[in-house]
Design a protein around this motif. Structure first.
Motif, PDB file in Angstrom:
ATOM      1  N   LEU A 132      21.545  16.556  -8.553  1.00 18.67           N
ATOM      2  CA  LEU A 132      21.161  15.302  -7.913  1.00 18.67           C
ATOM      3  C   LEU A 132      21.639  15.241  -6.466  1.00 18.67           C
ATOM      4  N   LYS A 133      22.833  15.747  -6.214  1.00 15.57           N
ATOM      5  CA  LYS A 133      23.341  15.775  -4.841  1.00 15.57           C
ATOM      6  C   LYS A 133      22.463  16.648  -3.956  1.00 15.57           C
ATOM      7  N   ASP A 134      22.041  17.787  -4.482  1.00 19.20           N
ATOM      8  CA  ASP A 134      21.149  18.670  -3.724  1.00 19.20           C
ATOM      9  C   ASP A 134      19.831  17.977  -3.406  1.00 19.20           C
ATOM     10  N   GLN A 135      19.280  17.285  -4.392  1.00 18.06           N
ATOM     11  CA  GLN A 135      18.016  16.571  -4.193  1.00 18.06           C
ATOM     12  C   GLN A 135      18.178  15.418  -3.202  1.00 18.06           C
ATOM     13  N   ALA A 136      19.278  14.702  -3.305  1.00 17.60           N
ATOM     14  CA  ALA A 136      19.507  13.535  -2.452  1.00 17.60           C
ATOM     15  C   ALA A 136      19.620  13.925  -0.982  1.00 17.60           C
ATOM     16  N   LYS A 137      20.055  15.126  -0.701  1.00 12.19           N
ATOM     17  CA  LYS A 137      20.190  15.574   0.686  1.00 12.19           C
ATOM     18  C   LYS A 137      18.843  15.645   1.395  1.00 12.19           C
ATOM     19  N   MET A 138      17.757  15.682   0.625  1.00 11.87           N
ATOM     20  CA  MET A 138      16.417  15.782   1.220  1.00 11.87           C
ATOM     21  C   MET A 138      15.892  14.427   1.692  1.00 11.87           C
ATOM     22  N   PHE A 139      16.619  13.336   1.417  1.00 16.84           N
ATOM     23  CA  PHE A 139      16.152  11.998   1.751  1.00 16.84           C
ATOM     24  C   PHE A 139      17.208  11.261   2.570  1.00 16.84           C
ATOM     25  N   SER A 140      16.732  10.401   3.455  1.00 16.65           N
ATOM     26  CA  SER A 140      17.661   9.557   4.207  1.00 16.65           C
ATOM     27  C   SER A 140      18.157   8.435   3.296  1.00 16.65           C
ATOM     28  N   MET A 141      19.226   7.801   3.700  1.00 20.28           N
ATOM     29  CA  MET A 141      19.758   6.685   2.909  1.00 20.28           C
ATOM     30  C   MET A 141      18.736   5.550   2.842  1.00 20.28           C
ATOM     31  N   ASP A 142      18.020   5.300   3.933  1.00 22.64           N
ATOM     32  CA  ASP A 142      17.005   4.247   3.931  1.00 22.64           C
ATOM     33  C   ASP A 142      15.891   4.549   2.938  1.00 22.64           C
ATOM     34  N   THR A 143      15.455   5.803   2.897  1.00 21.42           N
ATOM     35  CA  THR A 143      14.407   6.200   1.955  1.00 21.42           C
ATOM     36  C   THR A 143      14.890   6.059   0.522  1.00 21.42           C
ATOM     37  N   LEU A 144      16.107   6.493   0.247  1.00 18.80           N
ATOM     38  CA  LEU A 144      16.659   6.356  -1.109  1.00 18.80           C
ATOM     39  C   LEU A 144      16.768   4.888  -1.506  1.00 18.80           C
ATOM     40  N   ARG A 145      17.204   4.052  -0.574  1.00 21.04           N
ATOM     41  CA  ARG A 145      17.324   2.615  -0.841  1.00 21.04           C
ATOM     42  C   ARG A 145      15.942   2.024  -1.142  1.00 21.04           C
ATOM     43  N   ASP A 146      14.933   2.412  -0.349  1.00 23.32           N
ATOM     44  CA  ASP A 146      13.567   1.931  -0.586  1.00 23.32           C
ATOM     45  C   ASP A 146      13.053   2.372  -1.955  1.00 23.32           C
TER      46      ASP A 146
ATOM     47  N   ILE B 101       7.243  -4.295 -15.267  1.00 19.42           N
ATOM     48  CA  ILE B 101       7.021  -3.770 -16.622  1.00 19.42           C
ATOM     49  C   ILE B 101       7.626  -4.715 -17.655  1.00 19.42           C
ATOM     50  N   LYS B 102       8.854  -5.140 -17.417  1.00 24.48           N
ATOM     51  CA  LYS B 102       9.551  -5.984 -18.403  1.00 24.48           C
ATOM     52  C   LYS B 102       8.965  -7.379 -18.512  1.00 24.48           C
ATOM     53  N   THR B 103       8.317  -7.855 -17.454  1.00 20.03           N
ATOM     54  CA  THR B 103       7.691  -9.179 -17.521  1.00 20.03           C
ATOM     55  C   THR B 103       6.234  -9.095 -17.962  1.00 20.03           C
TER      56      THR B 103
ATOM     57  N   ALA C 134      11.961  -0.034  -5.021  1.00 22.61           N
ATOM     58  CA  ALA C 134      10.636   0.087  -5.639  1.00 22.61           C
ATOM     59  C   ALA C 134      10.764   0.264  -7.148  1.00 22.61           C
ATOM     60  N   CYS C 135      11.738   1.063  -7.576  1.00 21.10           N
ATOM     61  CA  CYS C 135      11.965   1.258  -9.020  1.00 21.10           C
ATOM     62  C   CYS C 135      12.389  -0.044  -9.682  1.00 21.10           C
ATOM     63  N   ALA C 136      13.246  -0.797  -9.028  1.00 22.93           N
ATOM     64  CA  ALA C 136      13.709  -2.066  -9.586  1.00 22.93           C
ATOM     65  C   ALA C 136      12.553  -3.062  -9.709  1.00 22.93           C
TER      66      ALA C 136
END
Length: 85
Positions: free
Chosen positions: A38-52, A64-66, A56-58
């Motif tokens: 996961l750390k290796d994969q996360a290095k491919m994205f900026s913090m802003d992209t990961l946050r976005d 889905i739940k509603t 989006a997942c949330a």
């Protein structure tokens, strides 16, 4: 001899304890492997992209739940959204 004084359920407790220790060790090794990947994969994205992506997942999870969308459609939409970036 180890366990010569143990009988019945005491033997099961000793054996279960050993198995639990083995399972815990394997889980720790697996966790370390997964974290490394996961750390290796996360290095491919900026913090802003990961946050976005997390936001989006949330939002998708809430939809889905509603009952606004099906789980399959939700995952497909996320895949489309993330693959376009």
């Amino acid at each position: 001899e180890i366990g010569s004084g143990l009988v019945g359920s005491e033997m099961c407790i000793r054996d279960r304890s050993w198995k639990e220790q083995w399972d815990d060790r394997k889980a720790d090794e697996s966790s370390a492997f997964v974290v490394g990947k996961l750390k290796d994969q996360a290095k491919m994205f900026s913090m802003d992209t990961l946050r976005d992506m997390i936001e989006a997942c949330a939002k998708t999870d809430e939809s889905i739940k509603t009952g606004k969308i099906s789980d399959r459609v939700g995952v497909e939409l996320l895949l489309i959204q993330f693959s376009q970036k």
